[in-house]
Design a protein around this motif. Structure first.
Motif, short mmCIF file in Angstrom:
data_model
loop_
_atom_site.label_atom_id
_atom_site.label_comp_id
_atom_site.label_asym_id
_atom_site.label_seq_id
_atom_site.Cartn_x
_atom_site.Cartn_y
_atom_site.Cartn_z
N VAL A 74 0.83 -1.20 0.00
CA VAL A 74 0.00 0.00 0.00
C VAL A 74 0.87 1.26 0.00
O VAL A 74 0.47 2.28 -0.59
CB VAL A 74 -0.97 0.00 1.21
CG1 VAL A 74 -0.23 0.16 2.52
CG2 VAL A 74 -2.00 1.10 1.07
N PHE A 75 2.04 1.21 0.60
CA PHE A 75 2.88 2.41 0.69
C PHE A 75 3.50 2.81 -0.66
O PHE A 75 3.32 3.95 -1.10
CB PHE A 75 3.95 2.23 1.77
CG PHE A 75 3.40 2.14 3.16
CD1 PHE A 75 2.78 3.23 3.75
CD2 PHE A 75 3.47 0.96 3.88
CE1 PHE A 75 2.25 3.16 5.03
CE2 PHE A 75 2.96 0.87 5.15
CZ PHE A 75 2.34 1.97 5.73
N PRO A 76 4.22 1.91 -1.34
CA PRO A 76 4.73 2.31 -2.66
C PRO A 76 3.63 2.57 -3.67
O PRO A 76 3.77 3.47 -4.53
CB PRO A 76 5.62 1.14 -3.09
CG PRO A 76 5.15 -0.02 -2.29
CD PRO A 76 4.69 0.56 -0.98
N PHE A 77 2.52 1.84 -3.59
CA PHE A 77 1.44 2.06 -4.55
C PHE A 77 0.76 3.40 -4.32
O PHE A 77 0.42 4.10 -5.29
CB PHE A 77 0.42 0.93 -4.47
CG PHE A 77 -0.70 1.07 -5.48
CD1 PHE A 77 -0.43 1.00 -6.83
CD2 PHE A 77 -2.00 1.29 -5.07
CE1 PHE A 77 -1.45 1.13 -7.77
CE2 PHE A 77 -3.03 1.42 -6.00
CZ PHE A 77 -2.76 1.35 -7.35
N ALA A 78 0.56 3.78 -3.08
CA ALA A 78 -0.03 5.08 -2.79
C ALA A 78 0.87 6.21 -3.29
O ALA A 78 0.39 7.21 -3.84
CB ALA A 78 -0.27 5.23 -1.28
N ALA A 79 2.19 6.05 -3.12
CA ALA A 79 3.13 7.06 -3.63
C ALA A 79 3.07 7.13 -5.15
O ALA A 79 3.10 8.22 -5.74
CB ALA A 79 4.55 6.72 -3.16
N LEU A 80 2.96 5.96 -5.81
CA LEU A 80 2.86 5.93 -7.27
C LEU A 80 1.57 6.61 -7.73
O LEU A 80 1.59 7.39 -8.69
CB LEU A 80 2.88 4.48 -7.75
CG LEU A 80 2.55 4.25 -9.23
CD1 LEU A 80 3.56 4.94 -10.12
CD2 LEU A 80 2.49 2.76 -9.55
N ALA A 191 10.61 8.84 -6.71
CA ALA A 191 9.38 9.36 -6.12
C ALA A 191 8.60 8.26 -5.39
O ALA A 191 8.04 8.48 -4.32
CB ALA A 191 8.50 9.98 -7.21
N ILE A 192 8.58 7.06 -5.98
CA ILE A 192 7.86 5.95 -5.35
C ILE A 192 8.50 5.57 -4.02
O ILE A 192 7.82 5.45 -3.00
CB ILE A 192 7.82 4.73 -6.30
CG1 ILE A 192 6.92 5.04 -7.50
CG2 ILE A 192 7.31 3.50 -5.57
CD1 ILE A 192 6.90 3.93 -8.54
N LEU A 193 9.82 5.39 -4.02
CA LEU A 193 10.50 4.99 -2.79
C LEU A 193 10.50 6.12 -1.76
O LEU A 193 10.25 5.88 -0.57
CB LEU A 193 11.94 4.57 -3.10
CG LEU A 193 12.08 3.33 -4.00
CD1 LEU A 193 13.54 2.97 -4.18
CD2 LEU A 193 11.32 2.15 -3.42
N GLY A 194 10.76 7.35 -2.23
CA GLY A 194 10.73 8.48 -1.31
C GLY A 194 9.35 8.72 -0.75
O GLY A 194 9.18 9.01 0.44
N GLY A 195 8.33 8.60 -1.61
CA GLY A 195 6.96 8.77 -1.15
C GLY A 195 6.55 7.70 -0.16
O GLY A 195 5.87 7.98 0.84
N ALA A 196 6.96 6.44 -0.42
CA ALA A 196 6.65 5.35 0.51
C ALA A 196 7.31 5.60 1.86
O ALA A 196 6.69 5.41 2.92
CB ALA A 196 7.12 4.02 -0.07
N PHE A 197 8.55 6.06 1.83
CA PHE A 197 9.28 6.39 3.05
C PHE A 197 8.55 7.48 3.83
O PHE A 197 8.37 7.38 5.06
CB PHE A 197 10.69 6.85 2.67
CG PHE A 197 11.65 6.93 3.81
CD1 PHE A 197 12.24 5.79 4.33
CD2 PHE A 197 11.97 8.16 4.37
CE1 PHE A 197 13.13 5.87 5.39
CE2 PHE A 197 12.87 8.25 5.43
CZ PHE A 197 13.45 7.10 5.94
N LEU A 198 8.08 8.50 3.12
CA LEU A 198 7.37 9.60 3.76
C LEU A 198 6.04 9.14 4.35
O LEU A 198 5.67 9.52 5.47
CB LEU A 198 7.13 10.72 2.73
CG LEU A 198 6.40 11.97 3.21
CD1 LEU A 198 7.22 12.67 4.29
CD2 LEU A 198 6.14 12.92 2.06
N LEU A 199 5.31 8.30 3.61
CA LEU A 199 4.02 7.81 4.08
C LEU A 199 4.16 6.95 5.33
O LEU A 199 3.33 7.03 6.24
CB LEU A 199 3.32 7.03 2.97
CG LEU A 199 2.79 7.85 1.80
CD1 LEU A 199 2.29 6.93 0.69
CD2 LEU A 199 1.67 8.78 2.25
N VAL A 200 5.20 6.13 5.37
CA VAL A 200 5.44 5.31 6.56
C VAL A 200 5.70 6.21 7.76
O VAL A 200 5.22 5.96 8.87
CB VAL A 200 6.62 4.35 6.33
CG1 VAL A 200 7.04 3.68 7.64
CG2 VAL A 200 6.24 3.28 5.32
N GLY A 201 6.48 7.28 7.54
CA GLY A 201 6.74 8.23 8.62
C GLY A 201 5.49 8.94 9.09
O GLY A 201 5.27 9.11 10.29
#
Length: 231
Positions: A74-80, A191-201
């Motif tokens: 859900v985290f990388p997909f939400a960022a995508l 963007a996908i990895l950075g966004g996933a990292f941000l969403l987890v935080g």
């Protein structure tokens, strides 16, 4: 040159002790990593402008399989979704139908795959188990910084300090090259990895080091490409 970079990235993935370990543990993390690579590849090769409906449904289908394998998808997909949503609105100046198709496919597909559990046990099977897992992991992962460091330590395990430095230099070189070419698709993996990292935080999810393995093959590919640019 592109073929050599792909081979080098594949060799790096095959040599990762973390990926080797979890490919044998049957916990789904290696399959999630594979599906993340497919997700990134499909998204990165999407032409500029509105997203084709067939491609959107295909990307949503891959995300569905990932969420069914390990819900961390859900985290990388939400960022995508966020990245493609903004890109589609900016390019087409209209409702981002493609991105909506992608999100709807993933949402409906995931519910359908989990429907046997939902029907027989109800939503409590997820909330109860999820709450228990959250509490247990929360005792192991005490801070977001600690989780990030644990993930990095797992990624570079058995490889030495030099490999960690090369990995960082390669990703930085890839980011600089992507900025120089001003190609949104080159930025997309970051963007996908950075966004996933941000969403987890933001969610303060106690994600253990193994939970970040989905991003390792992508990072290895980016680092290999960046080092090739320097060379």
């Amino acid at each position: 040159r592109r073929g050599l970079v792909a081979i080098a990235a594949a060799v790096a993935v095959c040599g990762s002790s973390a990926l080797i370990e979890y490919s044998a543990s049957a916990r789904g993390y290696s399959l999630l990593a594979l599906l993340t690579v497919v997700l990134v590849a499909l998204a990165a090769t999407t032409p500029e402008g509105p997203i084709n409906r067939a491609r959107a449904i295909l990307i949503g289908g891959v995300a569905t399989l990932g969420a069914y394998t390990v819900p961390i998808m859900v985290f990388p997909f939400a960022a995508l979704c966020a990245w493609l949503l903004v890109r589609e609105i900016k390019a087409a100046k209209r409702m981002p139908v493609g991105a909506l198709w992608m999100a709807a496919t993933a949402g409906i597909g995931t519910v359908l795959l989990y429907s046997p559990i939902l029907v027989t046990c109800g939503p409590g099977a997820f909330t109860g188990a999820g709450g228990l897992a959250y509490d247990l992991l929360g005792k192991q992962v005490t801070s977001f910084a600690g989780a990030a460091w644990g993930a990095w330590a797992l990624w570079t395990r058995s490889a030495g300090i030099a490999w960690g430095v090369l990995l960082g230099i390669g990703v930085a070189a890839y980011a600089v090259t992507a900025a120089r070419f001003c190609n949104p698709n080159r930025f997309l993996p970051l963007a996908i990895l950075g966004g996933a990292f941000l969403l987890v935080g933001i969610a303060q999810a106690p994600l253990p080091a193994r939970g970040w393995l989905f991003g390792l093959p992508v990072i290895l590919a980016l680092a290999t490409g960046g080092l090739a640019e320097i060379g």
